[in-house]
Design an enzyme around this catalytic site. Sequence first.
Site, PDB file in Angstrom:
ATOM      1  N   GLU A 100       0.809  -1.221   0.000  1.00 55.98           N
ATOM      2  CA  GLU A 100       0.000   0.000   0.000  1.00 55.98           C
ATOM      3  C   GLU A 100       0.845   1.276   0.000  1.00 55.98           C
ATOM      4  OE1 GLU A 100      -4.197  -0.882   2.001  1.00 55.98           O
ATOM      5  OE2 GLU A 100      -2.578  -0.951   3.476  1.00 55.98           O
ATOM      6  N   HIS A 138      -0.490   5.478   7.704  1.00 56.43           N
ATOM      7  CA  HIS A 138      -1.690   4.674   7.442  1.00 56.43           C
ATOM      8  C   HIS A 138      -1.812   3.666   8.570  1.00 56.43           C
ATOM      9  CE1 HIS A 138      -4.665   2.041   5.914  1.00 56.43           C
ATOM     10  NE2 HIS A 138      -3.833   1.111   5.489  1.00 56.43           N
ATOM     11  N   HIS A 145      -4.770   1.412  11.500  1.00 56.86           N
ATOM     12  CA  HIS A 145      -6.075   0.769  11.712  1.00 56.86           C
ATOM     13  C   HIS A 145      -6.450   0.884  13.181  1.00 56.86           C
ATOM     14  CE1 HIS A 145      -3.506  -1.319   8.731  1.00 56.86           C
ATOM     15  NE2 HIS A 145      -4.556  -1.293   7.955  1.00 56.86           N
ATOM     16  N   HIS A 166     -11.765  -0.318   6.800  1.00 50.96           N
ATOM     17  CA  HIS A 166     -10.323  -0.496   6.693  1.00 50.96           C
ATOM     18  C   HIS A 166      -9.542   0.213   7.807  1.00 50.96           C
ATOM     19  CE1 HIS A 166      -6.610  -0.358   3.770  1.00 50.96           C
ATOM     20  NE2 HIS A 166      -6.290  -0.664   4.997  1.00 50.96           N
TER      21      HIS A 166
END
Lengths: 243, 243, 243, 243
Positions: free
Chosen positions: C84, C103, C105, C173
């Site tokens: 990613e 990024h 979660h 996500h």
Amino acid sequence: MNDVTPFISSQAEVVDDLVAANRILVDRGVLDAYGHVSARDPDDHGRYFMSRSMAPALVTADDIIAFDLDSNPVRAGENRLFFERVIHGEIYKARPDVMAVVHNHSRSLIPFANSDTRLRPMVGNAAFLGEGAPVFDIRTVDDDGDLNVCTVPQAQGLARALGQHWVVLLRGHGAVAVGQSVRQCVRHAVIAETNARLQIEATILGPVHFLAESEIAYARRAKPKDPDRAWRLWKASVMGTQA
Amino acid sequence: MNDVTPFISSQAEVVDDLVAANRILVDRGVLDAYGHVSARDPDDHGRYFMSRSMAPALVTADDIIAFDLDSNPVRAGENRLFFERVIHGEIYKARPDVMAVVHNHSRSLIPFANSDTRLRPMVGNAAFLGEGAPVFDIRTVDDDGDLNVCTVPQAQGLARALGQHWVVLLRGHGAVAVGQSVRQCVRHAVIAETNARLQIEATILGPVHFLAESEIAYARRAKPKDPDRAWRLWKASVMGTQA
Amino acid sequence: MNDVTPFISSQAEVVDDLVAANRILVDRGVLDAYGHVSARDPDDHGRYFMSRSMAPALVTADDIIAFDLDSNPVRAGENRLFFERVIHGEIYKARPDVMAVVHNHSRSLIPFANSDTRLRPMVGNAAFLGEGAPVFDIRTVDDDGDLNVCTVPQAQGLARALGQHWVVLLRGHGAVAVGQSVRQCVRHAVIAETNARLQIEATILGPVHFLAESEIAYARRAKPKDPDRAWRLWKASVMGTQA
Amino acid sequence: MNDVTPFISSQAEVVDDLVAANRILVDRGVLDAYGHVSARDPDDHGRYFMSRSMAPALVTADDIIAFDLDSNPVRAGENRLFFERVIHGEIYKARPDVMAVVHNHSRSLIPFANSDTRLRPMVGNAAFLGEGAPVFDIRTVDDDGDLNVCTVPQAQGLARALGQHWVVLLRGHGAVAVGQSVRQCVRHAVIAETNARLQIEATILGPVHFLAESEIAYARRAKPKDPDRAWRLWKASVMGTQA
């Protein structure tokens, strides 16, 4: 010369993963003093490995026992066995694709086991929950009031409720997660717990958007990317090994 | 030659369990700086053991004092005693089957103490909660505004509210759990707290399914399977002993 | 004589902050086994630094790789790269003011990613959330069912959803946070998570009062007071250095 | 011979408590990288002690500075001072009974600061919350959009909102707790946070029963029993001393 089942080659790897799985599942809050995880014998699919009845946090390779699929120990004279080991045997009979099973009582799953709200996937790595984890009510088998799954008919009922799912919830009791390997089984159990927590908190905010059908279908045909990274990190934190 | 109560044989075991119970209950979040746990003397049911007034985490066998059921210390000259020790004496009087009592303020029980929603069993090992834990409102005894249970009439009112239950909640205050042994009492207190958390989270999801009447009735006549496994694990984690 | 990008002066500082950021974000619950944080090269804004694909907790300066904005490694032969990583390159292209991207979660953000309730600022230091964090739905780009952001069009769609915000949520996500420095990016990611938790709990109490428009506008033109104090404390707790 | 304020006798005790308070409040989740606690000089009620601007977890006696009630340092040349120290000075002016003040952003209080639901006492030791903690909205003083309390008029507005209460919440910001001693101030801040958590969870269950008026009135005229037991335990866990 004796009836000890020798653990060699891939059996040794499975047992090694199984010992690590016990500790990882405690460390991740999936198991506590109770619950148990097993692995199918890779060399003889009619057998499975599981610890004797004990606290999972303390399991070593010496505590691992081989069982046949009727959940009888392969070696005579074994004692101190989990009463609920039939869960494992009956699921291995019903699901040839399953190579590992865990029965647990993790705290975020029980609210869903006692609710009409289904546990559904919040994120991509929980897509294995599909349209929602089924709930097994032991009263559909018998109604004596002991919620433990200790008889073959009860375990068969549980296996039927599991069906082709990877997780089944047990009303008033806990959950069972299965996988195509010990590592996948552990991942399913850990992610189910995490997903449950996310779903409970999302419910406070209002209607929850779950994965779309196409996203669930995609996960059924695709492999997760680098799933063992979590396993290695989890194992390092409980076994003192390098991740 | 002196009035020291000798701790021998089963008394010694009870005191040993009582010291461990103090630390386990802190470790499990049931006690903090306050609260107290006691055990009836196995050799003289008209007496009970409890620490002097101190933080439970620091209790050793030397801190354990014997009381009669009027909650007076057996040995003259003891001081620094818990103001609320009458809770223990009056419950031992009212409930001959009870061998241990804990008074605590654990965080997930207080929401139920201050609510019309009853604490009810979510899972099999919480079946001892029966149709729901009763709530004691000290204003049914008197109304001076101090919520502590420090007088015999207040403690008698609390014992009446407890009735034949194993847990009673105290409005605006906390809870009392009892058991047929120190270990069972500890188990009741820990499980009550855990069950409360499960029930709060399940309430977010919608209507909650509790244990059925037949399941509660079953638990009344059956013994739990291997209940001491949790005790051994809890004790090992606080006392540095092997589980 | 070789194609290794030398880390000198301000590059060295950025890499040092980037390594610390990986560990801080794990310690603060923003990253776990997955997720990644990057920093734009201060000497060449057409490049960025990020670790190879690995658990963030284990990242050292030796694991840091330079990428161009098409997310190709600058040095030939690098492998084990994050799938990613296009998220980073495309955001650096679209947002010249952005010097760092993470990024993740983190658990309190996902409920908002899967809800129509917007994540909005509860306190002054979360004013950067503005009128609410936007949500990126990958189905607005394509619909193959893999929720990961692995292609340039997907990452461009994400960058468009981010717009001029500092945080964007990814349906099903996780989240992306950006900043004008590594430290600001880390602060945005940590505070977004904390703010989400506050907002979830406030929602239980009833209608929530968020920052006023004037307060959000003020934060846009003012600098926070001593923002590095938190960074120093966070770094000290993960790197063993003096705060 | 110099202008250093000597810390002797009861001043020394206050400073000792103040240093411990900084660490206890971090350990209990009341302070993090930000927030500050002060104590009025017992020998000169026109002065107060507080650390220089720094992370509370790192405060030692050497970091403690004396201020007059206009929040100017007594000794010339001090720098790195908290911008919001006027909160302390103006409260000491408005409340002669107050001997200690803490400003914090603890996580369970902010939901109440941003809600019309008032923080009200759940248990006896939180009776000091009375009919509910007031909420200070800085927009009642001015409206520039910086939520920090940095000017005398803002701090006077905050002191007015506090009135005769022991805790005041700051919309979009945090809280201030005060006490008749450092230890009581710490107890108020810790219990306010704990009570907030209990009230949020009770709200999930349905209508909440708070302390009755007579119980709140009782607490106003009675002293808590052995309140220092918690202080000693908290201090032991952060300072490595015997409880």
